[in-house]
Design a protein around this motif. Sequence first.
Motif, PDB file in Angstrom:
ATOM      1  N   GLU A 112       2.121   4.458   5.474  1.00  0.00           N
ATOM      2  CA  GLU A 112       2.132   3.785   4.177  1.00  0.00           C
ATOM      3  C   GLU A 112       1.119   4.411   3.223  1.00  0.00           C
ATOM      4  OE1 GLU A 112       1.010  -0.289   5.005  1.00  0.00           O
ATOM      5  OE2 GLU A 112      -1.125   0.186   4.884  1.00  0.00           O
ATOM      6  N   ILE A 113       1.519   4.500   1.969  1.00  0.00           N
ATOM      7  CA  ILE A 113       0.611   4.853   0.881  1.00  0.00           C
ATOM      8  C   ILE A 113       0.898   3.877  -0.248  1.00  0.00           C
ATOM      9  CG2 ILE A 113       0.321   7.311   1.399  1.00  0.00           C
ATOM     10  CD1 ILE A 113       2.492   7.852  -0.736  1.00  0.00           C
ATOM     11  N   PHE A 114       0.064   3.922  -1.281  1.00  0.00           N
ATOM     12  CA  PHE A 114       0.293   3.078  -2.451  1.00  0.00           C
ATOM     13  C   PHE A 114       0.385   3.981  -3.678  1.00  0.00           C
ATOM     14  CE2 PHE A 114      -1.384   0.341   0.728  1.00  0.00           C
ATOM     15  CZ  PHE A 114      -0.829  -0.903   0.494  1.00  0.00           C
ATOM     16  N   LEU A 115       1.372   3.701  -4.529  1.00  0.00           N
ATOM     17  CA  LEU A 115       1.472   4.373  -5.818  1.00  0.00           C
ATOM     18  C   LEU A 115       1.061   3.366  -6.877  1.00  0.00           C
ATOM     19  CD1 LEU A 115       4.918   6.236  -5.520  1.00  0.00           C
ATOM     20  CD2 LEU A 115       2.628   7.135  -5.078  1.00  0.00           C
ATOM     21  N   ALA A 116       0.184   3.791  -7.781  1.00  0.00           N
ATOM     22  CA  ALA A 116      -0.338   2.875  -8.789  1.00  0.00           C
ATOM     23  C   ALA A 116      -0.124   3.466 -10.174  1.00  0.00           C
ATOM     24  CB  ALA A 116      -1.832   2.640  -8.556  1.00  0.00           C
ATOM     25  N   GLY A 117       0.226   2.606 -11.109  1.00  0.00           N
ATOM     26  CA  GLY A 117       0.382   3.026 -12.499  1.00  0.00           C
ATOM     27  C   GLY A 117      -0.384   2.099 -13.423  1.00  0.00           C
ATOM     28  N   LYS A 118      -1.125   2.691 -14.363  1.00  0.00           N
ATOM     29  CA  LYS A 118      -1.818   1.887 -15.382  1.00  0.00           C
ATOM     30  C   LYS A 118      -1.293   2.315 -16.758  1.00  0.00           C
ATOM     31  CE  LYS A 118      -6.276   2.564 -14.462  1.00  0.00           C
ATOM     32  NZ  LYS A 118      -7.727   2.314 -14.387  1.00  0.00           N
ATOM     33  N   GLY A 119      -1.445   1.433 -17.725  1.00  0.00           N
ATOM     34  CA  GLY A 119      -1.061   1.779 -19.091  1.00  0.00           C
ATOM     35  C   GLY A 119       0.448   1.761 -19.298  1.00  0.00           C
ATOM     36  N   PHE A 120       1.075   0.622 -18.928  1.00  0.00           N
ATOM     37  CA  PHE A 120       2.533   0.497 -19.073  1.00  0.00           C
ATOM     38  C   PHE A 120       2.931   0.546 -20.550  1.00  0.00           C
ATOM     39  CE2 PHE A 120       6.305  -2.336 -19.480  1.00  0.00           C
ATOM     40  CZ  PHE A 120       7.199  -1.556 -18.773  1.00  0.00           C
ATOM     41  N   ALA A 121       3.998   1.276 -20.820  1.00  0.00           N
ATOM     42  CA  ALA A 121       4.509   1.305 -22.204  1.00  0.00           C
ATOM     43  C   ALA A 121       6.035   1.249 -22.173  1.00  0.00           C
ATOM     44  CB  ALA A 121       4.072   2.568 -22.900  1.00  0.00           C
TER      45      ALA A 121
END
Length: 141
Positions: free
Chosen positions: A132-141
């Motif tokens: 398992e890994i985690f993908l993260a996103g910030k700054g949704f547009a």
Amino acid sequence: MQYALKVVGPHGAVVGIDRDPLPQPIAGARVLQGDAFTTSDGELLGKLAAFDVVLSDMAPNTTGIRATDQARSAALFEEALTRAERLLAPGGAFVGKIFQGPDVEAIRRRLATRFSDVRTIKPESSRSESIEIFLAGKGFA
Ligand SMILES: C[S@@+](CC[C@H](N)C(=O)[O-])C[C@H]1O[C@@H](n2cnc3c(N)ncnc32)[C@H](O)[C@@H]1O
């Protein structure tokens, strides 16, 4: 959910969903028991207009067949991401768990189309032998 409650504080709201019943109630969170694929946006939002953060720790029941487990994990991740794309407020953030496999790069590129800052994370709390890994996103547009 317990961690999220601490982060949002007394004026924040936490909504959680799991297919299985929780072993214990979580005071302060609105907890739904249901399938993430079929629970409506309206049920998830309740009285909220949008979410600031969507977190997915969902994982399939593993079969031991790596390709099957990876594909099911990717489907869960993509469902959570699809919800995030519909329900996040501008500037919001998404973090999802996914099993490493052939779909991960394309999914990471999908995240990059809507989030200004995308990262791949292997937290210390995740066992090193786990895929398992985690993908993260910030700054949704
Ligand atoms: C690794 S566990 C994490 C549970 C929780 N975050 C915790 O830390 O205890 C993965 C969870 O994903 C849930 N899950 C798997 N498929 C799901 C689905 N289609 N809809 C909702 N929950 C699902 C499972 O029931 C399981 O509880």
